[in-house]
Scaffold this motif. Sequence first.
Motif, PDB file in Angstrom:
ATOM      1  N   ASP B  12       0.830  -1.187   0.000  1.00 17.46           N
ATOM      2  CA  ASP B  12       0.000   0.000   0.000  1.00 17.46           C
ATOM      3  C   ASP B  12       0.869   1.244   0.000  1.00 17.46           C
ATOM      4  O   ASP B  12       1.938   1.273   0.563  1.00 17.46           O
ATOM      5  N   ARG B  21      -7.852   0.500   2.023  1.00 14.29           N
ATOM      6  CA  ARG B  21      -7.510  -0.797   1.425  1.00 14.29           C
ATOM      7  C   ARG B  21      -8.738  -1.697   1.332  1.00 14.29           C
ATOM      8  O   ARG B  21      -8.873  -2.488   0.396  1.00 14.29           O
ATOM      9  N   ALA B  25     -10.101  -3.311  -2.035  1.00  9.24           N
ATOM     10  CA  ALA B  25     -10.293  -4.763  -2.120  1.00  9.24           C
ATOM     11  C   ALA B  25     -11.686  -5.101  -2.644  1.00  9.24           C
ATOM     12  O   ALA B  25     -11.844  -5.996  -3.477  1.00  9.24           O
ATOM     13  N   GLU B  28     -11.900  -4.262  -6.376  1.00  9.25           N
ATOM     14  CA  GLU B  28     -11.189  -5.251  -7.193  1.00  9.25           C
ATOM     15  C   GLU B  28     -11.923  -6.586  -7.204  1.00  9.25           C
ATOM     16  O   GLU B  28     -11.943  -7.290  -8.211  1.00  9.25           O
ATOM     17  N   ALA B  36      -6.779  -9.002  -3.508  1.00  9.04           N
ATOM     18  CA  ALA B  36      -6.795  -7.925  -2.510  1.00  9.04           C
ATOM     19  C   ALA B  36      -7.738  -8.259  -1.361  1.00  9.04           C
ATOM     20  O   ALA B  36      -7.493  -7.887  -0.212  1.00  9.04           O
ATOM     21  N   GLU B  39      -5.964 -10.351   1.119  1.00  5.06           N
ATOM     22  CA  GLU B  39      -5.091  -9.539   1.968  1.00  5.06           C
ATOM     23  C   GLU B  39      -5.893  -8.781   3.012  1.00  5.06           C
ATOM     24  O   GLU B  39      -5.475  -8.631   4.162  1.00  5.06           O
TER      25      GLU B  39
END
Lengths: 186, 210
Positions: B12, B21, B25, B28, B36, B39
């Motif tokens: 990041d 984030r 995520a 995406e 993502a 993660e």
Amino acid sequence: MGLTPEPNKDEEVVGDLSFDPKGMLDADDGAVLTRLAQLVDAVDPVPSDLVERSLFAITLAGLEADLMEAAYLDAPLAGVRGAAAAARADDTAPAEAKTITFTHDSLTVMISLSPSTGGRVRIDGWAAPAAGLDVELHRPGADVVTVASDEDGRFSFDSVERGRASLVVRRTDGGGGAVSTPVIEL
Amino acid sequence: MTGSREALPDVDGPGLTLGDRAAIALTEYREGNHQALGELVREATPLLWHTVRAQGVDHDAAEDVVQSTWVALVRHADSIAEPKAVLKWLLVTAKRAAWEAVRKHRDDEKRRTELPDDSPEHPMALPAKDPLPDDEVLREERDRILWMSLQKLPGRCQELLRLVSLADRPDYRYISAAIGMPMGSIGSTRGRCLAKLRTILDEQGDFSWA
């Protein structure tokens, strides 16, 4: 004297150690919070496999099965099996059977986990009401294994490798939707 | 701010928070890139765990609540109107599910204790809200003082400080929404809670925290 601020009034305390939402923490504030984060984690650590279980559960989400709710019933056994319960503390005692009940609407599935040969696990299950059911065992990186329940709603998986797993239950006649258990650790 | 975050790969950019984030995520994931999200699960599960545990959910049930929160996210991935607020969505979803789990647990307990042969001398214990840290965890006197000082705060302050200690500062607004504190007052409320904690700590002696 009457104008002396009460030391425990929030405003007075803040006046001394104010935190401006747009401002910066002082170094001690940051250090206390960092230390606190470490203590929070140390006192009640996140279960080590929770992330992996969640990731596997996400991959199963595409099955469009409704999640069942789990109730863990190892507590009543503990009284009966005092020695086994005591041995649980060292985590190496798989001798104790563990019973988990899953529910979704009117369907209840109870499974009992017991040791099988070679460090593997035997799953004995019972579903009610006892309709014809297909029970799928999903494990990461393994083929799905399906068994059918008998007329009493019983089913079993004789020897399953330890690790993460989820059961998906479907009615044989295709009625109703599929339901799945949360990902559990066998 | 915490050790766990420092261990993350530096994928990041600077200035991106957990909330940012999470939004990335989700976006995406909608576009078919699931990496993502994986993660995010790794990074945000501790915050969800402690949010759920703060509601008094026992250990096993809390694991299922966290897991089902992630499942709910992918199931609702296309219907979450505001990807920017997905961290708040996660926290609120986890908290509601936690309340539901606590309510169910209490109902079950009630049913159980109504059984005639249930021994009144052995009532089923409610889940421990504040697990007692053992000496192993609180080896240093400084940590013991910090933990005991935290226990002297009002319950809401304790919950708030525990959770914000796990988060990035700009994400506090999501935490405030999730634990039901009025929006906009989180900074000052947090300031008050932190200030109280600092005051109690200062009374315990002169420790260097930095």
